[in-house]
Design a protein around this motif. Structure first.
Motif, PDB file in Angstrom:
ATOM      1  N   ASP A  82       0.824  -1.207   0.000  1.00  0.00           N
ATOM      2  CA  ASP A  82       0.000   0.000   0.000  1.00  0.00           C
ATOM      3  C   ASP A  82       0.855   1.252   0.000  1.00  0.00           C
ATOM      4  O   ASP A  82       0.520   2.256  -0.628  1.00  0.00           O
ATOM      5  CB  ASP A  82      -0.927  -0.015   1.221  1.00  0.00           C
ATOM      6  CG  ASP A  82      -1.955  -1.126   1.142  1.00  0.00           C
ATOM      7  OD1 ASP A  82      -2.233  -1.573   0.014  1.00  0.00           O
ATOM      8  OD2 ASP A  82      -2.450  -1.558   2.204  1.00  0.00           O
ATOM      9  N   LYS A  96       1.969   1.839  -3.405  1.00  0.00           N
ATOM     10  CA  LYS A  96       0.880   2.408  -4.196  1.00  0.00           C
ATOM     11  C   LYS A  96       0.748   3.895  -3.920  1.00  0.00           C
ATOM     12  O   LYS A  96       0.506   4.687  -4.836  1.00  0.00           O
ATOM     13  CB  LYS A  96      -0.425   1.678  -3.865  1.00  0.00           C
ATOM     14  CG  LYS A  96      -0.473   0.238  -4.357  1.00  0.00           C
ATOM     15  CD  LYS A  96      -1.786  -0.421  -3.991  1.00  0.00           C
ATOM     16  CE  LYS A  96      -1.825  -1.878  -4.461  1.00  0.00           C
ATOM     17  NZ  LYS A  96      -3.100  -2.542  -4.069  1.00  0.00           N
ATOM     18  N   ASP A  97       0.919   4.273  -2.657  1.00  0.00           N
ATOM     19  CA  ASP A  97       0.876   5.697  -2.334  1.00  0.00           C
ATOM     20  C   ASP A  97       1.996   6.448  -3.030  1.00  0.00           C
ATOM     21  O   ASP A  97       1.808   7.565  -3.525  1.00  0.00           O
ATOM     22  CB  ASP A  97       0.969   5.890  -0.817  1.00  0.00           C
ATOM     23  CG  ASP A  97      -0.264   5.366  -0.098  1.00  0.00           C
ATOM     24  OD1 ASP A  97      -1.307   5.232  -0.776  1.00  0.00           O
ATOM     25  OD2 ASP A  97      -0.183   5.089   1.106  1.00  0.00           O
ATOM     26  N   SER A  98       3.189   5.849  -3.089  1.00  0.00           N
ATOM     27  CA  SER A  98       4.314   6.493  -3.774  1.00  0.00           C
ATOM     28  C   SER A  98       4.023   6.646  -5.259  1.00  0.00           C
ATOM     29  O   SER A  98       4.310   7.691  -5.855  1.00  0.00           O
ATOM     30  CB  SER A  98       5.591   5.681  -3.555  1.00  0.00           C
ATOM     31  OG  SER A  98       5.905   5.588  -2.186  1.00  0.00           O
ATOM     32  N   GLU A  99       3.443   5.615  -5.858  1.00  0.00           N
ATOM     33  CA  GLU A  99       3.094   5.703  -7.275  1.00  0.00           C
ATOM     34  C   GLU A  99       2.042   6.791  -7.505  1.00  0.00           C
ATOM     35  O   GLU A  99       2.117   7.552  -8.479  1.00  0.00           O
ATOM     36  CB  GLU A  99       2.571   4.349  -7.761  1.00  0.00           C
ATOM     37  CG  GLU A  99       3.614   3.239  -7.787  1.00  0.00           C
ATOM     38  CD  GLU A  99       4.721   3.527  -8.793  1.00  0.00           C
ATOM     39  OE1 GLU A  99       4.457   4.255  -9.766  1.00  0.00           O
ATOM     40  OE2 GLU A  99       5.846   3.046  -8.578  1.00  0.00           O
ATOM     41  N   SER A 100       1.073   6.868  -6.616  1.00  0.00           N
ATOM     42  CA  SER A 100       0.053   7.905  -6.748  1.00  0.00           C
ATOM     43  C   SER A 100       0.667   9.293  -6.613  1.00  0.00           C
ATOM     44  O   SER A 100       0.306  10.224  -7.347  1.00  0.00           O
ATOM     45  CB  SER A 100      -1.034   7.705  -5.682  1.00  0.00           C
ATOM     46  OG  SER A 100      -1.654   6.446  -5.822  1.00  0.00           O
ATOM     47  N   ALA A 101       1.627   9.426  -5.670  1.00  0.00           N
ATOM     48  CA  ALA A 101       2.284  10.721  -5.490  1.00  0.00           C
ATOM     49  C   ALA A 101       3.074  11.109  -6.736  1.00  0.00           C
ATOM     50  O   ALA A 101       3.020  12.266  -7.187  1.00  0.00           O
ATOM     51  CB  ALA A 101       3.200  10.671  -4.266  1.00  0.00           C
ATOM     52  N   LYS A 114       2.523  10.075  -9.787  1.00  0.00           N
ATOM     53  CA  LYS A 114       1.564  10.375 -10.856  1.00  0.00           C
ATOM     54  C   LYS A 114       1.011  11.788 -10.685  1.00  0.00           C
ATOM     55  O   LYS A 114       0.885  12.533 -11.665  1.00  0.00           O
ATOM     56  CB  LYS A 114       0.428   9.353 -10.824  1.00  0.00           C
ATOM     57  CG  LYS A 114      -0.576   9.526 -11.949  1.00  0.00           C
ATOM     58  CD  LYS A 114      -1.654   8.457 -11.894  1.00  0.00           C
ATOM     59  CE  LYS A 114      -2.679   8.645 -13.007  1.00  0.00           C
ATOM     60  NZ  LYS A 114      -3.744   7.608 -12.948  1.00  0.00           N
ATOM     61  N   PHE A 115       0.708  12.165  -9.446  1.00  0.00           N
ATOM     62  CA  PHE A 115       0.211  13.513  -9.193  1.00  0.00           C
ATOM     63  C   PHE A 115       1.272  14.563  -9.551  1.00  0.00           C
ATOM     64  O   PHE A 115       0.961  15.599 -10.148  1.00  0.00           O
ATOM     65  CB  PHE A 115      -0.196  13.642  -7.726  1.00  0.00           C
ATOM     66  CG  PHE A 115      -0.589  15.036  -7.321  1.00  0.00           C
ATOM     67  CD1 PHE A 115      -1.823  15.557  -7.667  1.00  0.00           C
ATOM     68  CD2 PHE A 115       0.297  15.834  -6.603  1.00  0.00           C
ATOM     69  CE1 PHE A 115      -2.187  16.838  -7.300  1.00  0.00           C
ATOM     70  CE2 PHE A 115      -0.053  17.115  -6.236  1.00  0.00           C
ATOM     71  CZ  PHE A 115      -1.301  17.614  -6.587  1.00  0.00           C
TER      72      PHE A 115
END
Length: 519
Positions: free
Chosen positions: A159, A162-167, A169-170
């Motif tokens: 998880d 996933k947060d790092s990937e979301s960051a 991407k943002f």
């Protein structure tokens, strides 16, 4: 105080009156509570210990260069959020606990029971996590702990990644947005510079500095023009004035201003040779003395030649004007002066035009400068934000690479195992509590019975309760048979109480011996 003692005595006598009801209730409650304690199924505890290694030599080396998440905090949060409904349902399937489930309600009840029974404890300093679970069946408990350990290890901060990937991407989306804003700001700034190209300078000076510089150049050009005009007038006066001014006076022996090419070339060669010899020899060297003598002879020869030409010029002045080198040099200087004056006039006119244009544009400069400052400020803000986002993206990418390279190491210190003896219920503690419960129930029943059907033991209580005058009391005389009956009743009551406590003591002794034998 006497009143309180009298009331307490009355209550105790009323409870003693109902003592047999109390001892019966105590026996019944005691037997029921003991049966309930013995009916509680034994529970076995399965446990496992996991060490989470979050330390790496690469992380302190890259500190300050990359964005590194708090791994310890992420692992702690993972341990706290591990017992969730999706993980518990996955655990039920992995441990085969759903084999006997027939309905969705039973599955939900099992999931709720697991979520309340599973325990994860940790020591924050050492990153050691302990997983505990209790069940009536040892194999079930062990399978549940083994499945939870597998889920804990397999999660491996997925998880968090996933947060790092979301960051990232943002950040990429923001970089794209700011890149478009930066391009628009650059286009507006370019258009502004092209529109106001005349007000800009390569040195970055403002309009007033350029105007001041242009004014200074204009004054310098005017001064140079006046100097050139004065020089031109002086040269014209020399040419148009008296002729003797064109030639040196006969008494003057200065020959430096008159040129005789064939003699001057020889003098130049001899002078260079003399300079070369002086670098190697002294003044008394024969070659130096000879060179100086030759130079002196050539100068004397030049002087004689100049005298001869002057005599010829005085004899025929008209002819000497056209062939006189001084007159020719003056004519050339006049032509050069005129050309210089024309160039300076053009320069003065150009600087004057520039200065006039700048003076006319002074009124528009505050508006132009304000617009330029606004455009430049917007551009700088977008540029700084864009550069910061790019740096953060590179830092995040490097941090992600470090996390993928280093990772978190989960080490199983103690594999899942089940305690050989039941850990619950603690019957050696519950049985004395049931004795206290039985005695408390008997006392409570006798008190309630004495209050429901009260008995008066003195005339004062009767008079206060009835509110009527009491004429007198009659004492009761007990005979020997009544006393013997009361004594036997007291002995039976004591035996009942002692047997109750003795039964509990015998049960505790038997339970202790059984636990020692099975240990």
């Amino acid at each position: 105080m006497d009143e309180l003692l009298r009331q307490a005595t009355t209550i105790l006598l009323g409870m003693w009156k109902r003592r047999w009801l109390g001892i019966i209730v105590a026996w019944v409650v005691g037997l029921a509570s003991v049966a309930a304690v013995l009916a509680i199924p034994d529970k076995y505890e399965a446990s496992a210990r996991i060490f989470v290694d979050t330390q790496s030599i690469l992380r302190p080396l890259m500190s300050g260069l990359v964005t590194q998440p708090n791994i310890d905090q992420q692992v702690m949060m993972l341990s706290r959020t591990l017992i969730t409904r999706p993980n518990v349902e996955k655990l039920i399937r992995m441990a085969d606990l759903d084999l006997g489930i027939q309905s969705k309600g039973e599955r939900d009840a099992l999931a709720e029971n697991l979520m309340s029974s599973l325990k994860i404890a940790n020591t924050s300093r050492d990153n050691i996590y302990t997983i505990n679970y209790r069940d009536t069946q040892p194999e079930h408990a062990k399978r549940v702990v083994q499945s939870l350990v597998s889920i804990f290890v397999e999660s491996n901060l997925g998880d968090a990644r996933k947060d790092s990937e979301s960051a990232r991407k943002f950040i990429d989306e923001q970089i794209t947005t700011y890149e478009k804003k930066l391009e628009e700001a650059e286009a507006r700034l370019k258009e502004f510079k092209l529109r106001n190209l005349a007000t800009q300078s390569a040195e970055g000076k403002d309009h007033f500095a350029q105007m001041s510089e242009t004014g200074a150049l204009l004054e310098q050009s005017k001064l140079a023009l006046r100097e050139a005009e004065q020089s031109h007038e002086a040269l014209k006066r020399h040419i148009l004035g008296d002729e003797p001014a064109l030639l040196p006076a006969p008494v003057q022996e200065n020959i430096s201003g008159v040129s005789i090419p064939e003699i001057d070339s020889r003098l130049d060669i001899m002078q260079r040779n003399l300079d070369a010899m002086l670098q190697r020899f002294t003044e008394k060297h024969p070659d130096v003395v000879s060179a100086r003598r030759l130079i002196k002879d050539l100068e004397e020869q030049k002087r004689e030649e100049i005298k001869a030409r002057r005599k010829v010029a005085q004899a025929s002045p008209a002819t000497s004007m056209s062939t006189n080198p001084v007159h020719q040099q003056l004519a050339i200087s006049v032509s050069e002066a005129e050309a210089n004056i024309a160039a300076l006039q053009t320069r003065v006119a150009e600087y004057q035009a520039r200065y006039d244009r700048m003076k006319e544009a002074v009124k528009l400069m505050p508006q132009i400068e304000a617009e330029f400052a606004q455009l430049n400020r917007d551009y700088e803000i977008n540029k700084n934000n864009y550069e910061q986002l790019v740096k953060r993206r590179e830092s995040a990418n490097m941090g992600s690479e470090i996390n993928n390279t280093v990772g978190v190491d989960f080490r199983l210190i103690d594999p899942p195992r089940v305690s050989p003896k039941p850990v619950a219920p603690n019957r050696t503690l519950f049985l004395p509590l049931t004795l206290l419960l039985a005695l408390g129930a008997g006392i409570a029943v006798t008190f309630a019975a004495s209050q429901v059907r009260p008995v008066f033991f003195d005339s004062r209580s009767l008079r206060e309760t009835c509110g009527l005058p009491l004429l007198g009391t009659v004492s009761m005389l007990t005979n020997d048979a009544t006393k013997r009956s009361q004594r036997r009743d007291l002995i039976r009551f004591a035996a009942a109480c002692i047997s109750l406590v003795g039964a509990y003591g015998a049960g505790l002794l038997a339970l202790f011996l059984f636990s020692v034998r099975t240990a």
